[in-house]
Design an enzyme around this catalytic site. Structure first.
Site, PDB file in Angstrom:
ATOM      1  N   ASN A 186       0.849  -1.226  -0.125  1.00  0.00           N
ATOM      2  CA  ASN A 186      -0.078  -0.123  -0.111  1.00  0.00           C
ATOM      3  C   ASN A 186       0.791   1.263  -0.002  1.00  0.00           C
ATOM      4  O   ASN A 186       2.106   1.259   0.314  1.00  0.00           O
ATOM      5  CB  ASN A 186      -1.024  -0.067   1.126  1.00  0.00           C
ATOM      6  CG  ASN A 186      -0.408  -0.167   2.438  1.00  0.00           C
ATOM      7  OD1 ASN A 186       0.491  -0.938   2.735  1.00  0.00           O
ATOM      8  ND2 ASN A 186      -0.933   0.460   3.391  1.00  0.00           N
TER       9      ASN A 186
ATOM     10  N   CYS B 226     -10.231  -5.303   0.687  1.00  0.00           N
ATOM     11  CA  CYS B 226     -11.359  -4.183   0.881  1.00  0.00           C
ATOM     12  C   CYS B 226     -12.399  -4.404  -0.357  1.00  0.00           C
ATOM     13  O   CYS B 226     -11.985  -5.153  -1.105  1.00  0.00           O
ATOM     14  CB  CYS B 226     -10.781  -2.962   1.042  1.00  0.00           C
ATOM     15  SG  CYS B 226     -10.272  -2.172  -0.510  1.00  0.00           S
TER      16      CYS B 226
ATOM     17  N   GLU C  29       0.533   5.424   0.657  1.00  0.00           N
ATOM     18  CA  GLU C  29      -0.681   6.261   1.348  1.00  0.00           C
ATOM     19  C   GLU C  29      -0.143   7.720   0.821  1.00  0.00           C
ATOM     20  O   GLU C  29       0.933   7.775   0.246  1.00  0.00           O
ATOM     21  CB  GLU C  29      -0.520   6.290   2.782  1.00  0.00           C
ATOM     22  CG  GLU C  29      -1.120   5.030   3.228  1.00  0.00           C
ATOM     23  CD  GLU C  29      -1.269   4.739   4.512  1.00  0.00           C
ATOM     24  OE1 GLU C  29      -0.668   5.400   5.440  1.00  0.00           O
ATOM     25  OE2 GLU C  29      -2.065   3.633   4.948  1.00  0.00           O
TER      26      GLU C  29
ATOM     27  N   CYS D 194     -11.223  -3.511  -3.585  1.00  0.00           N
ATOM     28  CA  CYS D 194     -10.269  -4.516  -4.433  1.00  0.00           C
ATOM     29  C   CYS D 194     -10.998  -5.476  -4.911  1.00  0.00           C
ATOM     30  O   CYS D 194     -10.588  -6.204  -5.850  1.00  0.00           O
ATOM     31  CB  CYS D 194      -9.163  -4.680  -3.375  1.00  0.00           C
ATOM     32  SG  CYS D 194      -7.787  -3.261  -3.188  1.00  0.00           S
TER      33      CYS D 194
ATOM     34  N   GLU E  32      -3.284  -4.466  -3.152  1.00  0.00           N
ATOM     35  CA  GLU E  32      -3.663  -5.469  -4.144  1.00  0.00           C
ATOM     36  C   GLU E  32      -3.778  -4.803  -5.496  1.00  0.00           C
ATOM     37  O   GLU E  32      -3.340  -5.265  -6.464  1.00  0.00           O
ATOM     38  CB  GLU E  32      -5.221  -6.059  -3.692  1.00  0.00           C
ATOM     39  CG  GLU E  32      -5.408  -6.635  -2.324  1.00  0.00           C
ATOM     40  CD  GLU E  32      -5.613  -5.885  -1.135  1.00  0.00           C
ATOM     41  OE1 GLU E  32      -4.906  -4.621  -1.173  1.00  0.00           O
ATOM     42  OE2 GLU E  32      -6.127  -6.312  -0.402  1.00  0.00           O
TER      43      GLU E  32
ATOM     44  N   CYS F 167      -4.203   0.763  -2.459  1.00  0.00           N
ATOM     45  CA  CYS F 167      -4.205  -0.487  -1.626  1.00  0.00           C
ATOM     46  C   CYS F 167      -3.045  -1.196  -2.222  1.00  0.00           C
ATOM     47  O   CYS F 167      -2.905  -1.394  -3.618  1.00  0.00           O
ATOM     48  CB  CYS F 167      -5.522  -1.265  -1.773  1.00  0.00           C
ATOM     49  SG  CYS F 167      -6.921  -0.640  -0.838  1.00  0.00           S
TER      50      CYS F 167
HETATM   51  N1  THU Z   1      -5.361  -1.341   2.395  1.00  0.00           N
HETATM   52  C1  THU Z   1      -4.776  -2.235   1.550  1.00  0.00           C
HETATM   53  O1  THU Z   1      -3.551  -1.866   1.014  1.00  0.00           O
HETATM   54  N2  THU Z   1      -5.854  -3.251   0.997  1.00  0.00           N
HETATM   55  C2  THU Z   1      -6.890  -3.504   1.481  1.00  0.00           C
HETATM   56  O2  THU Z   1      -7.521  -4.364   1.218  1.00  0.00           O
HETATM   57  C3  THU Z   1      -7.242  -2.803   2.933  1.00  0.00           C
HETATM   58  C4  THU Z   1      -6.720  -1.496   3.011  1.00  0.00           C
HETATM   59  C5  THU Z   1      -4.464  -0.227   2.906  1.00  0.00           C
HETATM   60  C6  THU Z   1      -4.836   1.102   2.601  1.00  0.00           C
HETATM   61  C7  THU Z   1      -4.261   1.983   3.689  1.00  0.00           C
HETATM   62  O3  THU Z   1      -2.924   2.414   3.273  1.00  0.00           O
HETATM   63  C8  THU Z   1      -4.102   1.081   4.926  1.00  0.00           C
HETATM   64  O4  THU Z   1      -4.315  -0.313   4.312  1.00  0.00           O
HETATM   65  C9  THU Z   1      -5.338   1.272   6.010  1.00  0.00           C
HETATM   66  O5  THU Z   1      -6.587   1.265   5.405  1.00  0.00           O
END
Ligand code: THU
Length: 162
Positions: free
Chosen positions: A62, A112, A64, A115, A75, A73
């Site tokens: 991920n 999530c 940010e 994704c 994925e 994300c």
């Molecule tokens: N996140 C992912 O990378 N994948 C997911 O399926 C759920 C959330 C990341 C996004 C963000 O950087 C952190 O997790 C918190 O939500």
């Protein structure tokens, strides 16, 4: 009248050694990908590793931003990398793992909703399912789903648009 719409079945394993050799490698790659996470805001590292039909493994994490909703994300960054380097090559499986720097996670990390939506459309496009292997970063149960669509029942898809 009530009808049942959502029903999800997954396989459960208690340790990485119970997985096939290929799935073990993929999960290890997802764990390694945690080091690529740029997560100064959530402290939540997510690593995803996917294997393509040609045997290549790609991983990402991920990413940010100070503008929080812009977070990418793991994925989807991994899927975008696969499409950039090997467009059209089917994705066979993806392992997803996470590490929370603020709190110990004991459960597998499911992708999530956004994704799942993207993974489901890729399954449709490639005409074959993507196996998902889910665990927290190092220990605890492992869940394996035979497809992503199985995790997104009653979903919106391209068929409504055409
Ligand atoms: N996140 C992912 O990378 N994948 C997911 O399926 C759920 C959330 C990341 C996004 C963000 O950087 C952190 O997790 C918190 O939500």
């Amino acid at each position: 009248m009530r009808i049942e719409i959502v029903s999800i079945e997954v396989e459960m394993y208690s340790s990485i050694e119970e997985l096939s050799a290929k799935d073990q490698v993929l999960l290890e790659e997802a764990r390694n990908a945690l080091s690529k996470s740029y997560s100064p805001y959530s402290a939540f590292e997510v690593g995803a590793a996917l294997i393509l039909e040609n045997g290549l493994i790609l991983s990402n994490a991920n990413f940010e931003n100070a503008s929080f909703p812009l977070a990418l994300c793991a994925e989807r960054t991994a899927l975008a990398a696969a499409n950039a380097h090997h467009p059209g090559m089917p994705v066979i499986a993806m392992a997803i793992t996470a590490h929370n720097r603020r709190k110990k996670i004991t459960k597998p990390i499911p992708p999530c909703g956004a994704c799942r939506q993207v993974l489901s459309e890729i399954e449709d496009l490639q005409g074959q399912p993507i196996r998902l292997i889910l665990q927290n970063s190092m220990e605890g149960e492992i869940l394996v789903s035979h497809s992503c669509k199985a995790l997104l029942p009653f979903s919106f898809d391209h068929s409504f648009l055409k």
